[in-house]
Design a protein around this motif. Structure first.
Motif, PDB file in Angstrom:
ATOM      1  N   THR A   2       0.849  -1.126  -0.060  1.00 26.41           N
ATOM      2  CA  THR A   2      -0.164   0.065  -0.046  1.00 26.41           C
ATOM      3  C   THR A   2       0.995   1.346  -0.027  1.00 26.41           C
ATOM      4  O   THR A   2       0.660   2.162  -0.635  1.00 26.41           O
ATOM      5  N   GLN A   3       1.801   1.268   0.861  1.00 22.96           N
ATOM      6  CA  GLN A   3       2.738   2.261   1.101  1.00 22.96           C
ATOM      7  C   GLN A   3       3.700   2.667  -0.549  1.00 22.96           C
ATOM      8  O   GLN A   3       3.922   3.749  -0.855  1.00 22.96           O
ATOM      9  N   GLN A   4       4.052   1.386  -1.108  1.00 26.69           N
ATOM     10  CA  GLN A   4       4.881   1.534  -2.257  1.00 26.69           C
ATOM     11  C   GLN A   4       4.029   1.956  -3.271  1.00 26.69           C
ATOM     12  O   GLN A   4       4.477   2.808  -4.093  1.00 26.69           O
ATOM     13  N   GLU A   5       2.943   1.542  -3.430  1.00 23.04           N
ATOM     14  CA  GLU A   5       2.120   1.886  -4.563  1.00 23.04           C
ATOM     15  C   GLU A   5       1.052   3.080  -4.628  1.00 23.04           C
ATOM     16  O   GLU A   5       0.577   3.685  -5.622  1.00 23.04           O
ATOM     17  N   GLY A   6       0.789   3.237  -3.388  1.00 28.77           N
ATOM     18  CA  GLY A   6      -0.341   4.618  -3.054  1.00 28.77           C
ATOM     19  C   GLY A   6      -1.507   4.130  -3.409  1.00 28.77           C
ATOM     20  O   GLY A   6      -2.484   4.948  -3.233  1.00 28.77           O
ATOM     21  N   LYS A   7      -2.124   2.715  -3.420  1.00 21.32           N
ATOM     22  CA  LYS A   7      -3.101   2.357  -3.536  1.00 21.32           C
ATOM     23  C   LYS A   7      -3.376   1.380  -2.310  1.00 21.32           C
ATOM     24  O   LYS A   7      -2.569   0.443  -2.199  1.00 21.32           O
ATOM     25  N   VAL A   8      -4.687   1.286  -1.865  1.00 22.46           N
ATOM     26  CA  VAL A   8      -4.990   0.491  -0.646  1.00 22.46           C
ATOM     27  C   VAL A   8      -5.069  -0.883  -1.155  1.00 22.46           C
ATOM     28  O   VAL A   8      -5.543  -1.337  -2.050  1.00 22.46           O
ATOM     29  N   THR A   9      -4.270  -1.710  -0.429  1.00 27.16           N
ATOM     30  CA  THR A   9      -3.911  -3.331  -0.656  1.00 27.16           C
ATOM     31  C   THR A   9      -4.326  -3.749   0.582  1.00 27.16           C
ATOM     32  O   THR A   9      -3.754  -3.631   1.565  1.00 27.16           O
ATOM     33  N   PHE A  10      -5.466  -4.767   0.591  1.00 30.17           N
ATOM     34  CA  PHE A  10      -5.861  -5.631   1.913  1.00 30.17           C
ATOM     35  C   PHE A  10      -5.164  -7.142   1.853  1.00 30.17           C
ATOM     36  O   PHE A  10      -4.754  -7.618   0.693  1.00 30.17           O
ATOM     37  N   PHE A  11      -5.205  -7.676   3.042  1.00 30.18           N
ATOM     38  CA  PHE A  11      -5.128  -8.982   2.779  1.00 30.18           C
ATOM     39  C   PHE A  11      -6.440  -9.788   2.986  1.00 30.18           C
ATOM     40  O   PHE A  11      -7.132  -9.667   3.803  1.00 30.18           O
ATOM     41  N   SER A  12      -7.001 -10.378   1.867  1.00 25.95           N
ATOM     42  CA  SER A  12      -8.296 -10.967   1.959  1.00 25.95           C
ATOM     43  C   SER A  12      -8.096 -12.451   2.676  1.00 25.95           C
ATOM     44  O   SER A  12      -7.459 -13.130   2.117  1.00 25.95           O
ATOM     45  N   ARG A  13      -9.041 -12.603   3.772  1.00 19.83           N
ATOM     46  CA  ARG A  13      -9.023 -13.625   4.444  1.00 19.83           C
ATOM     47  C   ARG A  13      -9.811 -14.857   3.629  1.00 19.83           C
ATOM     48  O   ARG A  13      -9.648 -16.036   3.861  1.00 19.83           O
ATOM     49  N   THR A  14     -10.706 -14.484   2.780  1.00 20.49           N
ATOM     50  CA  THR A  14     -11.535 -15.559   2.049  1.00 20.49           C
ATOM     51  C   THR A  14     -10.648 -16.021   0.846  1.00 20.49           C
ATOM     52  O   THR A  14     -10.704 -17.140   0.425  1.00 20.49           O
ATOM     53  N   LYS A  15      -9.808 -15.082   0.233  1.00 19.86           N
ATOM     54  CA  LYS A  15      -9.097 -15.468  -1.141  1.00 19.86           C
ATOM     55  C   LYS A  15      -7.756 -16.243  -0.326  1.00 19.86           C
ATOM     56  O   LYS A  15      -6.950 -16.521  -1.166  1.00 19.86           O
ATOM     57  N   ASN A  16      -7.517 -15.887   0.837  1.00 25.05           N
ATOM     58  CA  ASN A  16      -6.021 -16.044   1.552  1.00 25.05           C
ATOM     59  C   ASN A  16      -4.784 -15.502   0.562  1.00 25.05           C
ATOM     60  O   ASN A  16      -3.930 -16.070   0.189  1.00 25.05           O
ATOM     61  N   ARG A  17      -4.859 -14.161   0.166  1.00 28.52           N
ATOM     62  CA  ARG A  17      -3.917 -13.514  -0.585  1.00 28.52           C
ATOM     63  C   ARG A  17      -4.184 -12.125  -0.590  1.00 28.52           C
ATOM     64  O   ARG A  17      -4.940 -11.557  -0.027  1.00 28.52           O
ATOM     65  N   LEU A  18      -3.242 -11.407  -1.177  1.00 28.79           N
ATOM     66  CA  LEU A  18      -3.084  -9.748  -1.020  1.00 28.79           C
ATOM     67  C   LEU A  18      -4.386  -9.456  -2.177  1.00 28.79           C
ATOM     68  O   LEU A  18      -4.379 -10.069  -3.198  1.00 28.79           O
ATOM     69  N   TRP A  19      -4.884  -8.483  -1.786  1.00 26.03           N
ATOM     70  CA  TRP A  19      -5.948  -8.004  -2.585  1.00 26.03           C
ATOM     71  C   TRP A  19      -5.925  -6.547  -2.800  1.00 26.03           C
ATOM     72  O   TRP A  19      -6.242  -5.942  -1.927  1.00 26.03           O
ATOM     73  N   THR A  20      -5.584  -5.844  -3.843  1.00 28.01           N
ATOM     74  CA  THR A  20      -5.754  -4.414  -4.083  1.00 28.01           C
ATOM     75  C   THR A  20      -6.998  -4.177  -4.395  1.00 28.01           C
ATOM     76  O   THR A  20      -7.549  -4.637  -5.382  1.00 28.01           O
TER      77      THR A  20
END
Length: 209
Positions: free
Chosen positions: A47-65
């Motif tokens: 999120t800090q590097q790209e300036g766009k919010v990225t979450f960790f998706s608990r349902t997908k079990n991966r990073l999700w922008t």
């Protein structure tokens, strides 16, 4: 993103909640809470590097922008860490709707019209209607802007006169309706001049000081 007082991942206690922290997303203009997500350290750093919010998706079990499919990204303006170092408050500039149900916020559509910040929502709508795309051909806003600044300015003058007339008549209901018409047409005129509400607010704030 505001580069002042940039947070470091080492400041955040990711271990307290098994590697995840809640991230509250708030609109930096309207101050409305838009959604809640979770981040792990990798999501925070992305999120800090790209300036766009990225979450960790608990349902997908991966990073999700947010917006990776819809392109309704959340552009980071600034971040704050709470006093326990385990919750983030992120101020963003949203691009399009936030909720998967097509709303601006995940906390109910009534919040869009319940306060003065609806003017900014209306400003965004006028901006979209002004775009030269087929779906806007029959839009009143688009047709009015196509007639040029003189016609838009004339409409503002006409609505201002109607406001004055209904005020003098003490017709409160009509007065409110005409005020709404005046505000709308003023926003259209501002769009024609490429002037944003925030810029007008800055002028008023300087005068107030």
């Amino acid at each position: 993103m505001d580069t002042n007082n940039v947070l470091q991942s080492s400041q955040i206690d990711f271990e307290k909640q098994n590697g995840l922290i809640p991230a509250i997303i708030q609109d930096s203009k309207t101050m409305r809470v838009l959604m809640l997500g979770f981040m792990n350290q990798e999501a925070f750093e992305k999120t800090q590097q790209e300036g766009k919010v990225t979450f960790f998706s608990r349902t997908k079990n991966r990073l999700w922008t947010k917006g990776e499919t819809s392109e309704n990204f959340l552009y980071v303006e600034k971040m704050h860490l709470d006093c326990d170092n385990d919750t983030l408050l992120i101020f963003v500039r949203p691009e399009g709707e936030v909720c998967h149900k097509g709303e601006d916020t995940c906390f109910g559509k009534e919040k869009n019209t319940a306060n003065i910040h609806f003017l900014q929502h209306l400003e965004n709508t006028i901006e979209k209607r002004s775009e030269d795309i087929p779906e806007n051909e029959n839009s009143y806003t688009r047709k009015l802007l196509n007639k040029g600044v003189h016609k838009v300015a004339q409409k503002v003058g006409e609505e201002a006169v109607e406001v004055v007339i209904d005020a003098m008549r003490a017709d409160k209901e009509r007065f409110k309706e005409e005020c709404g018409d005046l505000l709308y047409h003023l926003l259209v005129l501002m769009r024609s001049q490429d002037v944003k509400i925030d810029e007008v607010m800055e002028v008023l704030e300087k005068r107030h000081k």
